[in-house]
Motif scaffolding. Structure first.
Motif, mmCIF file in Angstrom:
data_model
loop_
_atom_site.group_PDB
_atom_site.id
_atom_site.type_symbol
_atom_site.label_atom_id
_atom_site.label_comp_id
_atom_site.label_asym_id
_atom_site.label_seq_id
_atom_site.Cartn_x
_atom_site.Cartn_y
_atom_site.Cartn_z
ATOM 1 N N UNK A 228 0.807 -1.216 0.000
ATOM 2 C CA UNK A 228 0.000 0.000 0.000
ATOM 3 C C UNK A 228 0.835 1.259 0.000
ATOM 4 N N UNK A 229 1.982 1.163 0.671
ATOM 5 C CA UNK A 229 2.824 2.355 0.772
ATOM 6 C C UNK A 229 3.198 2.851 -0.613
ATOM 7 N N UNK A 230 3.452 1.890 -1.508
ATOM 8 C CA UNK A 230 3.817 2.297 -2.862
ATOM 9 C C UNK A 230 2.678 3.037 -3.528
ATOM 10 N N UNK A 231 1.504 2.500 -3.323
ATOM 11 C CA UNK A 231 0.361 3.098 -3.994
ATOM 12 C C UNK A 231 0.111 4.492 -3.454
ATOM 13 N N UNK A 232 0.354 4.671 -2.172
ATOM 14 C CA UNK A 232 0.091 5.979 -1.577
ATOM 15 C C UNK A 232 0.925 7.072 -2.222
ATOM 16 N N UNK A 233 2.108 6.689 -2.678
ATOM 17 C CA UNK A 233 2.978 7.699 -3.291
ATOM 18 C C UNK A 233 2.226 8.424 -4.402
ATOM 19 N N UNK A 234 1.431 7.664 -5.115
ATOM 20 C CA UNK A 234 0.733 8.261 -6.242
ATOM 21 C C UNK A 234 -0.511 9.031 -5.853
ATOM 22 N N UNK A 235 -0.825 9.084 -4.562
ATOM 23 C CA UNK A 235 -2.106 9.669 -4.205
ATOM 24 C C UNK A 235 -2.184 11.173 -4.398
ATOM 25 N N UNK A 236 -1.015 11.814 -4.500
ATOM 26 C CA UNK A 236 -1.092 13.245 -4.748
ATOM 27 C C UNK A 236 -1.503 13.512 -6.195
ATOM 28 N N UNK A 237 -1.541 12.455 -6.994
ATOM 29 C CA UNK A 237 -1.984 12.611 -8.373
ATOM 30 C C UNK A 237 -3.510 12.596 -8.349
ATOM 31 N N UNK A 238 -4.106 13.718 -8.028
ATOM 32 C CA UNK A 238 -5.530 13.735 -7.798
ATOM 33 C C UNK A 238 -6.343 14.158 -9.011
ATOM 34 N N UNK A 239 -5.653 14.658 -10.036
ATOM 35 C CA UNK A 239 -6.425 15.103 -11.184
ATOM 36 C C UNK A 239 -6.844 13.901 -12.023
ATOM 37 N N UNK A 240 -7.892 14.072 -12.818
ATOM 38 C CA UNK A 240 -8.283 12.960 -13.684
ATOM 39 C C UNK A 240 -7.166 12.692 -14.669
ATOM 40 N N UNK A 241 -7.122 11.493 -15.231
ATOM 41 C CA UNK A 241 -6.044 11.219 -16.182
ATOM 42 C C UNK A 241 -6.111 12.176 -17.358
ATOM 43 N N UNK A 242 -5.172 13.096 -17.395
ATOM 44 C CA UNK A 242 -5.220 14.151 -18.402
ATOM 45 C C UNK A 242 -5.049 13.591 -19.809
ATOM 46 N N UNK A 243 -4.364 12.480 -19.892
ATOM 47 C CA UNK A 243 -4.121 11.912 -21.211
ATOM 48 C C UNK A 243 -5.399 11.340 -21.816
ATOM 49 N N UNK A 244 -6.400 11.049 -20.973
ATOM 50 C CA UNK A 244 -7.665 10.502 -21.472
ATOM 51 C C UNK A 244 -7.426 9.290 -22.346
ATOM 52 N N UNK A 245 -8.099 9.218 -23.484
ATOM 53 C CA UNK A 245 -7.948 8.034 -24.331
ATOM 54 C C UNK A 245 -6.568 7.888 -24.937
ATOM 55 N N UNK A 246 -5.738 8.927 -24.797
ATOM 56 C CA UNK A 246 -4.368 8.809 -25.323
ATOM 57 C C UNK A 246 -3.448 8.040 -24.392
ATOM 58 N N UNK A 247 -3.965 7.634 -23.236
ATOM 59 C CA UNK A 247 -3.095 6.958 -22.266
ATOM 60 C C UNK A 247 -2.438 5.750 -22.923
ATOM 61 N N UNK A 248 -1.144 5.658 -22.729
ATOM 62 C CA UNK A 248 -0.438 4.523 -23.338
ATOM 63 C C UNK A 248 0.684 4.055 -22.433
ATOM 64 N N UNK A 249 1.341 3.022 -22.866
ATOM 65 C CA UNK A 249 2.496 2.517 -22.135
ATOM 66 C C UNK A 249 3.743 3.174 -22.717
ATOM 67 N N UNK A 250 4.527 3.755 -21.826
ATOM 68 C CA UNK A 250 5.700 4.515 -22.275
ATOM 69 C C UNK A 250 6.932 3.957 -21.564
ATOM 70 N N UNK A 251 7.967 3.677 -22.321
ATOM 71 C CA UNK A 251 9.212 3.191 -21.706
ATOM 72 C C UNK A 251 10.368 4.092 -22.121
ATOM 73 N N UNK A 252 10.864 4.840 -21.146
ATOM 74 C CA UNK A 252 11.993 5.727 -21.423
ATOM 75 C C UNK A 252 13.279 4.957 -21.126
ATOM 76 N N UNK A 253 14.175 4.950 -22.073
ATOM 77 C CA UNK A 253 15.411 4.174 -21.944
ATOM 78 C C UNK A 253 16.591 5.142 -21.975
ATOM 79 N N UNK A 254 17.391 5.124 -20.922
ATOM 80 C CA UNK A 254 18.498 6.092 -20.865
ATOM 81 C C UNK A 254 19.693 5.493 -20.151
#
Ligand SMILES: Nc1ncnc2c1ncn2[C@@H]1O[C@H](COP(=O)(O)OP(=O)(O)O[C@H]2O[C@H](CO)[C@@H](O)[C@H](O)[C@H]2O)[C@@H](O)[C@H]1O
Length: 739
Positions: A228-254
């Motif tokens: 649960x602790x991990x999930x809580x980290x994301x709780x400040x993300x309170x806005x609706x998913x701004x990406x809407x239907x554009x939501x996708x899987x993104x992998x940044x490689x560096x």
């Protein structure tokens, strides 16, 4: 509310069944669950069968049937989009309900269960929903396959309804009301589907027996550990998913990722941009080499082998989930202990490391479960960065697309600095392990290097989209001077090039909460406490550096890699003038030995006023940014530049050479209109630097209110990653729909 969503889902699902029952040319039943991908074998076999049938019979009716299926698939896709839209709208409603001051009774309208379903990336199985047609995932891949477990402690997957709300990973399903029994049956899949295997092309990694056994025995893997602790980290993300239907899987490689590994701005970007993309509702992963024993990481148990220059190399995948982002680290002895020397070693050593890294990174979405589920390769975009990972777009095409694998995965290549390109003799082509006809992508000629092998060139040609880190630099890249030999390729590919100015990580770089300002006499401050907080930091810095502690003397700073790019030589040329003024100067940097020597020499020669700190110290970088009055950035070229952005956030005034991102981000001070953010000069010459710095110091001494105005305007800007993430999203969407 629950009923409405439930019925929307059921309706859609029902439509799916009807569609798929049309005739035996149709694909196997595909449940409409986000992250649930039809196993490749099923879809693939269906496609092969359809093709073979068609070829052998030559029956035109088949064409029509196929056309009908395509049309139906399009309809399905549209329905899925509509469903996502509904979810987004639901979320809006929930948010507005939460935001309004309502009685606690009213708040119960949205049950905790429903709220989690919408809010937590891990519990929302609709996140990252993909096209209804399948992606070509090999069957030995842990893509969702009977991912539900029996949850009633009886050890049997007995079909008891009580079982079905929990994934093996502990992920929550939507409330039961969202699921009809037919749907649940589909989620479980059939044993024949599970058993199917697929013959892979030879270049694809050998699948780890360790990993297989952990799947078979249900040994705890990382996703079981996420709590649960991990999930809580994301709780400040309170806005609706701004990406809407554009939501996708993104992998940044560096090749580097702060805070674990960093030599410069690339590390900062790899650590921060993904969090901003995740905040918008994308499922985001960063893949980087594991240079050391990072405390946060967990062993995924996944091991695989790749060939590098004919030699078998085993890699081992580690993982952490932080701030809504999956960080996956790749371990191999070649990366060990290189944290402070990431690009060290001889040319072929680096090349071999990057070949292995790119090969191992590209298959992460197949093999490394994050939160219990592999990303899979549908609805997926890789973001590669600089020449070190420019092989990834090439491999994606050569190893996968050309074999009908990862058909829906796309790649974007970000140029942080085109001066480094992965150049070598043409013979280096043998290291990258590609078919001979790929050589032309890499072969370059320029007057300086002659005929040579160029990795960045191949990546730029192969990537679906190219981003660079400012508009100014996007323009400069097309010029002979700015393109460093690749301007021709940039010009040819201009249609897919976009400039997006970097943001900054406000968690890391914020004077209000900066952890490096909480000791040794430093203090946190904000716009409101600027007049007391900043002088205190300045005094603490002077003390720490052993400089006279004086409030009235302007303290000038420089932070950066000691590279010709950064214009350190211009500063050194200007130092005699500077010390003739009443100023103090501190330079922090590491890099080219002759420039390090120059820093030490300046400190020795002007010890009363100058400090040359040779080394890499994040703490010192923060403290200089807070304690200095002025930050110098006389870079010869600067794709974006982050230090001037950090400086402005801390009320420190930038004096910069107006190039690339510096020109884009530092609007020159205009005393008539009391506008602007700093001082700029237009030619990389010490005389011009002195002129600009002279005006700056004059304003500091004589026009306090103008000075404070510049500070205030700098601190009030929104330099966060949010805006940049939105623009990246547009690029990702463009890449996604590109063929
Ligand atoms: N000795 C030292 N000790 C501690 N910290 C140090 C340091 N030297 C540098 N840093 C830090 O490294 C980062 C440097 O970032 P920059 O963007 O200025 O330059 P860099 O040229 O590495 O990045 C490239 O990529 C970035 C990201 O896209 C572009 O902004 C940039 O123009 C491009 O050249 C900053 O966070 C800075 O504080």
């Amino acid at each position: 509310m629950a009923t409405m969503l439930s019925s929307a889902f059921v309706n859609d699902h029902t439509a799916t069944d009807t569609t798929l029952l049309l005739n035996n040319h149709l694909p196997p039943k595909i449940p409409l669950v986000a992250n649930y991908r039809p196993r490749k074998s099923l879809y693939y076999k269906w496609r092969l069968k359809a093709t073979n049938d068609k070829t052998s019979s030559g029956d035109d009716d088949d064409d029509e049937a196929l056309q009908a299926v395509i049309e139906k698939s399009k309809m399905l896709l549209a329905k899925q989009r509509a469903l996502l839209q509904q979810i987004a709208e639901r979320r809006d409603i929930i948010t507005s309900i939460n935001n309004a001051t309502v009685s606690s009774e009213k708040e119960e309208i949205v049950s905790e269960e429903e709220e989690r379903f919408f809010m937590e990336p891990e519990s929302n199985p609709y996140r990252g929903i993909v096209e209804p047609v399948g992606s070509a995932v090999p069957d030995n891949v842990l893509v969702p396959d009977n991912k539900y477990v029996d949850n009633d402690d009886d050890g049997n997957d007995d079909g008891n309804d009580d079982d079905d709300d929990t994934l093996k990973s502990g992920m929550k399903l939507p409330p039961k009301s969202y699921l009809d029994s037919d749907f649940k049956e589909k989620l479980h899949g059939t044993s024949s589907e599970k058993a199917t295997r697929y013959e892979l092309p030879p270049f694809v990694s050998e699948f780890s027996t360790t990993y297989k056994s952990s799947i078979e025995t249900n040994e705890p893997t990382l996703h079981h550990v996420r709590d649960d602790a991990d999930v809580k980290i994301g709780e400040d993300v309170k806005s609706p998913p701004l990406a809407g239907p554009n939501a996708m899987n993104v992998i940044l490689v560096a090749a580097e990722c702060a805070p674990w590994s960093k030599t410069g701005g690339l590390g900062d970007v790899a650590g921060a941009l993904p969090k901003a993309l995740a905040k918008r509702g994308h499922r985001v992963m960063v893949v980087a080499p594991r240079y050391g024993n990072y405390a946060e990481l967990q062993d995924t148990g996944v091991r695989k082998r790749y060939k590098v220059n004919g030699q078998d190399m085993e890699v081992h995948y580690f993982q952490a989930y932080i701030d809504g982002v999956d960080f996956v680290f790749i371990e191999n002895h070649m990366f060990n202990n290189l944290g402070s020397n990431i690009y060290g070693g001889n040319r072929t050593d680096i090349l071999r490391r990057m070949v292995l890294f790119c090969k191992a990174a590209i298959e992460v979405p197949w093999h490394v479960p994050c939160g219990g589920l592999c990303y899979g390769d549908g609805n997926l975009v890789f973001i590669a960065n600089d020449w070190h990972t420019a092989l990834l777009p090439v491999y994606l095409k050569a190893y996968y697309h050309e074999y009908g694998l990862m058909q829906y995965a796309r790649s974007v290549l970000v140029i942080h600095n085109i001066a480094h390109q992965g150049r070598g003799p043409v013979d280096d082509f043998s290291y990258v392990d590609l078919p001979p006809h790929y050589l032309d992508l890499f072969r370059m000629y320029d007057p300086i290097g002659g005929e040579h092998f160029n990795i960045f060139a191949a990546g730029l040609k192969s990537a679906y989209q190219i981003v660079t880190v400012s508009h100014g630099y996007a323009w400069e890249l097309k010029t002979t001077e700015g393109g460093h030999g690749l301007h021709g390729i940039i010009q040819e590919n201009e249609w897919k090039l976009k400039g997006i100015v970097n943001g900054i990580d406000k968690k890391e770089w914020n004077p209000r909460s900066d952890i490096h300002l909480t000791s040794d006499g430093y203090t946190n401050y904000s716009l409101e406490t600027l007049n007391t907080g900043k002088p205190q930091c300045k005094a603490a810095l002077q003390k720490e550096l052993g400089l006279p502690v004086r409030a009235d003397v302007p303290l000038v700073g420089f932070i950066g890699r000691l590279d010709n790019q950064k214009g350190v030589d211009l500063i050194c040329e200007a130092i005699p003038w500077m010390v003739s003024q009443d100023v103090q100067l501190v330079m922090l940097g590491t890099g080219q030995p002759e420039l390090e020597r120059m820093l030490r020499e300046m400190e020795n020669r002007y010890h009363e006023k100058v400090r040359g700190w040779v080394g890499f110290s994040v703490k010192m970088a923060h403290r200089i940014t807070a304690g200095a009055d002025v930050l110098l950035m006389p870079s010869k070229f600067e794709p974006c530049g982050l230090n001037q952005l950090y400086a402005m956030c801390y009320g420190t005034i930038p004096v910069v050479h107006a190039v690339g991102g510096l020109k884009d981000t530092v609007q020159p001070f205009d005393p008539y209109n009391e506008s602007g953010l700093g001082w700029t000069f237009h030619r990389a010459e010490s005389g011009q630097l002195i002129h600009a710095l002279g005006n700056c110091l004059f304003t500091y001494r004589e026009y306090k209110s103008s000075w404070e105005g510049i500070q205030n305007r700098g601190m009030m800007q929104d330099l966060s990653w949010d805006n940049a993430a939105h623009q990246y999203e547009e690029v990702l969407v463009t890449a996604k729909y590109q063929w």
